[in-house]
Scaffold this motif. Structure first.
Motif, PDB file in Angstrom:
ATOM      1  N   ASN A 611       0.847  -1.184   0.000  1.00  0.00           N
ATOM      2  CA  ASN A 611       0.000   0.000   0.000  1.00  0.00           C
ATOM      3  C   ASN A 611       0.887   1.239   0.000  1.00  0.00           C
ATOM      4  OD1 ASN A 611       0.761   0.348   2.844  1.00  0.00           O
ATOM      5  ND2 ASN A 611      -0.651  -1.360   3.204  1.00  0.00           N
ATOM      6  N   ILE A 612       0.303   2.391   0.239  1.00  0.00           N
ATOM      7  CA  ILE A 612       1.077   3.623   0.098  1.00  0.00           C
ATOM      8  C   ILE A 612       2.095   3.799   1.219  1.00  0.00           C
ATOM      9  CG2 ILE A 612      -0.392   5.209   1.412  1.00  0.00           C
ATOM     10  CD1 ILE A 612       1.266   5.806  -2.051  1.00  0.00           C
ATOM     11  N   VAL A 613       1.993   3.040   2.305  1.00  0.00           N
ATOM     12  CA  VAL A 613       2.922   3.176   3.422  1.00  0.00           C
ATOM     13  C   VAL A 613       3.993   2.092   3.420  1.00  0.00           C
ATOM     14  CG1 VAL A 613       3.117   3.061   5.943  1.00  0.00           C
ATOM     15  CG2 VAL A 613       1.323   4.431   4.891  1.00  0.00           C
ATOM     16  N   GLY A 614       3.608   0.848   3.119  1.00  0.00           N
ATOM     17  CA  GLY A 614       4.581  -0.231   3.202  1.00  0.00           C
ATOM     18  C   GLY A 614       4.346  -1.299   2.161  1.00  0.00           C
ATOM     19  N   TYR A 615       5.311  -2.212   2.062  1.00  0.00           N
ATOM     20  CA  TYR A 615       5.199  -3.305   1.099  1.00  0.00           C
ATOM     21  C   TYR A 615       5.830  -4.554   1.691  1.00  0.00           C
ATOM     22  CZ  TYR A 615       9.973  -1.750  -0.029  1.00  0.00           C
ATOM     23  OH  TYR A 615      11.294  -1.373   0.039  1.00  0.00           O
ATOM     24  N   ASP A 616       5.513  -5.704   1.107  1.00  0.00           N
ATOM     25  CA  ASP A 616       6.053  -6.972   1.589  1.00  0.00           C
ATOM     26  C   ASP A 616       7.540  -7.048   1.293  1.00  0.00           C
ATOM     27  OD1 ASP A 616       3.603  -7.695   2.506  1.00  0.00           O
ATOM     28  OD2 ASP A 616       3.239  -9.286   1.050  1.00  0.00           O
ATOM     29  N   LEU A 617       8.325  -7.171   2.361  1.00  0.00           N
ATOM     30  CA  LEU A 617       9.782  -7.259   2.233  1.00  0.00           C
ATOM     31  C   LEU A 617      10.259  -8.702   2.142  1.00  0.00           C
ATOM     32  CD1 LEU A 617      10.458  -4.640   5.003  1.00  0.00           C
ATOM     33  CD2 LEU A 617      10.954  -4.296   2.586  1.00  0.00           C
ATOM     34  N   GLY A 618       9.426  -9.636   2.571  1.00  0.00           N
ATOM     35  CA  GLY A 618       9.794 -11.051   2.574  1.00  0.00           C
ATOM     36  C   GLY A 618       8.934 -11.791   3.571  1.00  0.00           C
ATOM     37  N   LYS A 619       9.120 -13.086   3.641  1.00  0.00           N
ATOM     38  CA  LYS A 619       8.393 -13.894   4.607  1.00  0.00           C
ATOM     39  C   LYS A 619       8.847 -13.517   6.022  1.00  0.00           C
ATOM     40  CE  LYS A 619       7.790 -17.760   1.408  1.00  0.00           C
ATOM     41  NZ  LYS A 619       8.039 -19.212   1.143  1.00  0.00           N
ATOM     42  N   SER A 620       7.931 -13.661   6.963  1.00  0.00           N
ATOM     43  CA  SER A 620       8.257 -13.276   8.329  1.00  0.00           C
ATOM     44  C   SER A 620       8.151 -14.473   9.259  1.00  0.00           C
ATOM     45  CB  SER A 620       7.329 -12.155   8.810  1.00  0.00           C
ATOM     46  OG  SER A 620       5.970 -12.576   8.780  1.00  0.00           O
ATOM     47  N   SER A 621       8.861 -14.410  10.360  1.00  0.00           N
ATOM     48  CA  SER A 621       8.864 -15.478  11.354  1.00  0.00           C
ATOM     49  C   SER A 621       7.799 -15.218  12.408  1.00  0.00           C
ATOM     50  CB  SER A 621      10.236 -15.572  12.031  1.00  0.00           C
ATOM     51  OG  SER A 621      11.251 -15.810  11.080  1.00  0.00           O
ATOM     52  N   GLY A 622       7.340 -16.293  13.014  1.00  0.00           N
ATOM     53  CA  GLY A 622       6.392 -16.164  14.106  1.00  0.00           C
ATOM     54  C   GLY A 622       7.091 -15.771  15.397  1.00  0.00           C
ATOM     55  N   PHE A 623       6.311 -15.366  16.381  1.00  0.00           N
ATOM     56  CA  PHE A 623       6.862 -14.984  17.678  1.00  0.00           C
ATOM     57  C   PHE A 623       5.751 -15.033  18.724  1.00  0.00           C
ATOM     58  CE2 PHE A 623       5.449 -11.057  15.649  1.00  0.00           C
ATOM     59  CZ  PHE A 623       4.693 -10.460  16.639  1.00  0.00           C
ATOM     60  N   GLY A 624       6.138 -14.981  19.964  1.00  0.00           N
ATOM     61  CA  GLY A 624       5.200 -14.898  21.074  1.00  0.00           C
ATOM     62  C   GLY A 624       5.727 -13.928  22.113  1.00  0.00           C
ATOM     63  N   THR A 625       4.835 -13.140  22.692  1.00  0.00           N
ATOM     64  CA  THR A 625       5.229 -12.203  23.743  1.00  0.00           C
ATOM     65  C   THR A 625       4.295 -12.359  24.933  1.00  0.00           C
ATOM     66  OG1 THR A 625       3.861 -10.403  22.861  1.00  0.00           O
ATOM     67  CG2 THR A 625       6.131 -10.531  22.090  1.00  0.00           C
ATOM     68  N   LEU A 626       4.831 -12.105  26.109  1.00  0.00           N
ATOM     69  CA  LEU A 626       4.071 -12.192  27.348  1.00  0.00           C
ATOM     70  C   LEU A 626       4.065 -10.835  28.024  1.00  0.00           C
ATOM     71  CD1 LEU A 626       2.671 -13.932  29.579  1.00  0.00           C
ATOM     72  CD2 LEU A 626       4.961 -14.273  30.556  1.00  0.00           C
ATOM     73  N   SER A 627       2.870 -10.422  28.468  1.00  0.00           N
ATOM     74  CA  SER A 627       2.726  -9.160  29.198  1.00  0.00           C
ATOM     75  C   SER A 627       2.010  -9.430  30.519  1.00  0.00           C
ATOM     76  CB  SER A 627       1.924  -8.140  28.376  1.00  0.00           C
ATOM     77  OG  SER A 627       2.577  -7.834  27.173  1.00  0.00           O
ATOM     78  N   LEU A 628       2.426  -8.732  31.558  1.00  0.00           N
ATOM     79  CA  LEU A 628       1.801  -8.832  32.872  1.00  0.00           C
ATOM     80  C   LEU A 628       1.298  -7.457  33.272  1.00  0.00           C
ATOM     81  CD1 LEU A 628       4.488 -10.995  34.725  1.00  0.00           C
ATOM     82  CD2 LEU A 628       2.427 -11.796  33.554  1.00  0.00           C
ATOM     83  N   ASN A 629       0.155  -7.417  33.951  1.00  0.00           N
ATOM     84  CA  ASN A 629      -0.386  -6.133  34.373  1.00  0.00           C
ATOM     85  C   ASN A 629      -1.263  -6.311  35.597  1.00  0.00           C
ATOM     86  OD1 ASN A 629      -3.175  -6.780  33.331  1.00  0.00           O
ATOM     87  ND2 ASN A 629      -2.038  -6.789  31.383  1.00  0.00           N
ATOM     88  N   GLY A 630      -1.516  -5.223  36.262  1.00  0.00           N
ATOM     89  CA  GLY A 630      -2.365  -5.251  37.438  1.00  0.00           C
ATOM     90  C   GLY A 630      -2.894  -3.878  37.760  1.00  0.00           C
ATOM     91  N   THR A 631      -4.034  -3.840  38.448  1.00  0.00           N
ATOM     92  CA  THR A 631      -4.634  -2.584  38.874  1.00  0.00           C
ATOM     93  C   THR A 631      -5.002  -2.699  40.351  1.00  0.00           C
ATOM     94  OG1 THR A 631      -5.523  -2.026  36.705  1.00  0.00           O
ATOM     95  CG2 THR A 631      -6.580  -1.012  38.585  1.00  0.00           C
ATOM     96  N   TYR A 632      -4.688  -1.668  41.114  1.00  0.00           N
ATOM     97  CA  TYR A 632      -5.044  -1.631  42.528  1.00  0.00           C
ATOM     98  C   TYR A 632      -5.935  -0.418  42.776  1.00  0.00           C
ATOM     99  CZ  TYR A 632      -4.764  -1.367  47.596  1.00  0.00           C
ATOM    100  OH  TYR A 632      -5.081  -1.304  48.933  1.00  0.00           O
ATOM    101  N   HIS A 633      -7.087  -0.687  43.402  1.00  0.00           N
ATOM    102  CA  HIS A 633      -8.029   0.388  43.718  1.00  0.00           C
ATOM    103  C   HIS A 633      -7.620   1.010  45.046  1.00  0.00           C
ATOM    104  CE1 HIS A 633     -11.740   2.629  43.622  1.00  0.00           C
ATOM    105  NE2 HIS A 633     -12.112   2.129  44.777  1.00  0.00           N
ATOM    106  N   VAL A 634      -6.891   2.123  44.974  1.00  0.00           N
ATOM    107  CA  VAL A 634      -6.345   2.754  46.175  1.00  0.00           C
ATOM    108  C   VAL A 634      -7.451   3.235  47.087  1.00  0.00           C
ATOM    109  CG1 VAL A 634      -4.833   4.586  47.037  1.00  0.00           C
ATOM    110  CG2 VAL A 634      -4.297   3.432  44.885  1.00  0.00           C
ATOM    111  N   GLN A 635      -8.402   3.966  46.531  1.00  0.00           N
ATOM    112  CA  GLN A 635      -9.582   4.427  47.234  1.00  0.00           C
ATOM    113  C   GLN A 635     -10.565   4.926  46.190  1.00  0.00           C
ATOM    114  OE1 GLN A 635      -7.565   7.687  49.493  1.00  0.00           O
ATOM    115  NE2 GLN A 635      -9.149   8.974  48.585  1.00  0.00           N
TER     116      GLN A 635
END
Length: 687
Positions: A611-635
């Motif tokens: 498209n107007i921004v990018g093009y296929d440069l070649g085949k790509s490899s797979g990957f996996g990422t892990l993210s951790l998060n948490g929320t604490y209700h202070v008050q």
């Protein structure tokens, strides 16, 4: 844009702020939070039209720098990344004006001929109340309908009173690599009037990938929007709004950076409900925006050098260059909603006018600002919903747009009449907790500014403008979906299949004499356009399970497929199969979560096409990422959220990432990597 060292310790800083806030705003807790909203929602969290329309809450603590960043958390969306910010979203493998992006009901298209300032670049998600995504060509209510999706960022009218004449919220997000975001939203008034301020600022330094290499990607941006509202009664809403913003961004994937992203906007909207027993609502709005964008290769990076003769000697001399582009846009819309018994009819008219101008400066030239394109469209639409009974509903609509585009430099114009329409059946069985929909939509799309003016040629392949050499794109698409809940188990799926005649495809190769800075991360390759026929298909799906009152999990996946049937090749720039596993533990005061994102390799490519921004440069490899998060209700009203993204510090690149700029030392077709392990913390307060 270096930050003080204190800000490089985001967790400690956030805890200090939270403790300070708790001491200042200490008061008895008046309500107990039963559940906290997930930080990352991989399953459908609220929807309309039986799952066709997905709703998202932009107030969730997602560390998104712009609209594209946030949309990636919704299944079906991906992003073509330039660096740290201002990516360009794709949905189901479709890109650009195939995705309609609206903010408060209006469209801001940006000005850059290579989409450095995509429409989502000017959107700060947290300053909006709701995001709605309508999948496929299943609405006709907005000008120049998007064939892949319509995305609406919305703000609602303020509801204040004499008892509480104010409302607001504020947040501070700090993260690795100098990331620091401030966001403030405040409103004061009463039952009949209000004034609201939305203001935010975001800044970050360049990040490091999983291998410890610095990826040029720093940015700084700010937005400020002010609204004056009048609500003389519960059925009337008048709002006058205005805003300004600016910023700068370094792009690892481009040969120029964005040194200015100035925006000015002004809007007026009027809404009247319950006009008569039949006319339930009339709404009108007019919006003006002005974008003034500057890109250059010297203000945020070391300029390239060029061999030049000086006093009879060959010397390496700096060769700075820049381009300034502007777009003025005027949008107007008038719509009415009428109801008779089981029938609801929405009708309206709309228009859009925009002018594009630009100029180039370098050591060899200094061009004056010239208007090079004028665009105007007028449209009319009607959308009908009929409720057969409690279980079945029929929704259908049609519209027509009359478009004229003037290419002033070519002394030429083109006019198009664009029909679109859809029909959809919605079915729900409350006794079985099941919902479904199936619909067929058709839309014609005129080639947009970037396809007409940034492409070096059209179908002929000869170096002539693509302006009158590209046909309109015609999409016929089937959309269907199903949702089901049974006890602790919930599941959903949205699938589609489409035929696209005259799909506009970009092919990248050598176009001698192209202007400096206009390539896409590779100095000798620029885009030519052509029409091909294509077939597309794919789905998004998810399943969730509530193990206990506190433990919940969901798994979701998305897959998009496309085939260029004219050339018997895959469609390019389509993200690979992706799955997400989201595990959450929810208590009254806190939430803990883990997100595992798994992306398959992508072997279906079309080399040097895109498209107007990018093009296929070649085949790509797979990957996996892990993210951790948490929320604490202070008050009551105060929450602390923390997260670690890419916990395992993986070095990886998305399939859609652009090639890195040679000016930063990247090889010819070497993609830059995504961010490595990074920490963030966010304190939010409501009052």
């Amino acid at each position: 844009m270096a930050q003080p060292k204190f800000f490089l310790q985001p967790l400690a800083a956030a805890i200090c702020v939270a403790c300070y806030s708790a001491s200042v705003f200490a008061q008895e807790q008046t309500a107990i939070i039963q559940t906290l909203a997930p930080i990352v929602a991989t399953a459908h969290q609220g929807n309309d039209a039986n799952g066709l329309i997905v709703r998202a809450d932009p107030k969730q603590p997602i560390p998104a720098s712009d609209g594209a960043d946030y949309l990636q958390s919704i299944m079906g969306f991906s992003s073509i990344k330039n660096g740290g910010t201002n990516g360009d979203v794709t949905f189901r493998g479709m890109f650009g004006s195939r995705i309609k992006i609206l903010a408060d009901g209006t469209e801001n298209l940006g000005a850059c001929p290579s989409r450095m300032d995509a429409p989502t670049s000017y959107i700060s998600p947290e300053s909006y109340d709701r995001i709605s995504v309508i999948k496929g060509p299943q609405t006709v209510q907005y000008a120049n309908t998007g064939s892949a999706a319509t995305v609406i960022f919305e703000r609602e009218a303020e509801k204040l009173s004499q008892d509480k004449p104010y409302r607001g919220q504020a947040s501070v997000l700090m993260g690795s690599y100098g990331r620091l975001d401030h966001n403030v939203e405040a409103a004061v008034g009463d039952e009949q009037k209000y004034i609201r301020l939305n203001a935010n600022r975001s800044v970050s330094d360049s990040y490091k990938d999983g291998d410890g290499n610095t990826v040029p990607s720093d940015w700084e941006r700010w937005n400020a929007d002010l609204a004056l509202g009048w609500t003389p009664d519960e059925d009337t809403w008048v709002e006058l709004s205005g805003g300004k913003s600016d910023g700068e961004a370094v792009y690892a994937g481009r040969d120029m950076d964005g040194s200015q992203f100035a925006r000015e906007s002004l809007g007026l909207r009027i809404e009247k409900k319950n006009v008569t027993e039949v006319i339930k609502k009339i709404e009108a709005q007019v919006n003006y925006s002005f974008n003034d964008h500057v890109m250059d290769n010297f203000s945020l990076r070391t300029p390239p050098t060029e061999k030049m003769m000086h006093d009879g000697m060959e010397m390496e001399m700096p060769n700075p260059s820049s381009m300034q582009v502007t777009r003025r846009t005027l949008n107007a819309r008038l719509a009415a909603v009428s109801e008779w018994d089981r029938l609801q009819l929405t009708t309206g008219i709309d228009s859009q006018h925009n002018h594009h101008a630009g100029r180039m400066t370098s050591m060899m030239m200094n061009m004056p600002m010239q208007t090079n394109m004028k665009f105007q469209s007028y449209g009319a639409f009607g959308e009908l919903a009929y409720q057969f009974n409690d279980n079945y509903k029929l929704v259908t609509g049609a519209r027509v747009d009359q478009v004229k585009i003037d290419a002033l430099k070519l002394n030429d114009d083109r006019k198009e009449t664009l029909p679109s329409g859809f029909v959809r059946l919605e079915n729900q069985h409350p006794e079985h907790d099941a919902k479904s929909y199936i619909g067929v939509g058709y839309v014609e799309r005129v080639p947009d500014y970037w396809e007409l003016f940034s492409a070096k040629h059209g179908n002929t392949g000869t170096p002539v403008p693509a302006f009158n050499d590209l046909n309109t794109e015609k999409t016929l698409q089937l959309d269907m979906g199903y949702q089901h809940e049974h006890g602790a188990l919930s599941s959903w799926v949205s699938a589609y299949a489409g035929l696209i005649n005259d799909y506009i495809l970009m092919s990248y190769h050598d176009h001698s004499g192209s202007m400096p800075g206009m390539n896409h991360g590779n100095a000798e390759k620029t885009a030519g356009a052509k029409n091909v026929d294509a077939t597309i298909a794919g789905a998004e799906a998810g399943i969730g399970y509530q193990f206990t009152d506190h433990l919940q999990a969901d798994v979701s996946a998305m897959y998009a497929w496309g085939e260029n049937t004219t050339d018997d090749k895959p469609l390019p720039q389509i993200s690979p199969l992706e799955g997400r596993v989201n595990l959450r533990y929810v208590q009254d005061k806190y939430t803990l979560g883990a997100l595992w994102r798994v992306v398959n390799s992508q072997n279906r490519i079309s080399q040097d096409q895109g498209n107007i921004v990018g093009y296929d440069l070649g085949k790509s490899s797979g990957f996996g990422t892990l993210s951790l998060n948490g929320t604490y209700h202070v008050q009551d009203g105060i929450d602390l959220s923390v997260g670690i993204d890419n916990v395992l510090d993986k070095a990886y690149s998305e399939h859609l990432n652009k090639a890195g700029s040679a000016g930063f030392g990247f090889a010819a077709d070497e993609q830059f990597n995504n961010i490595g392990r990074n920490y963030w913390a966010r304190v939010s307060m409501k009052f």
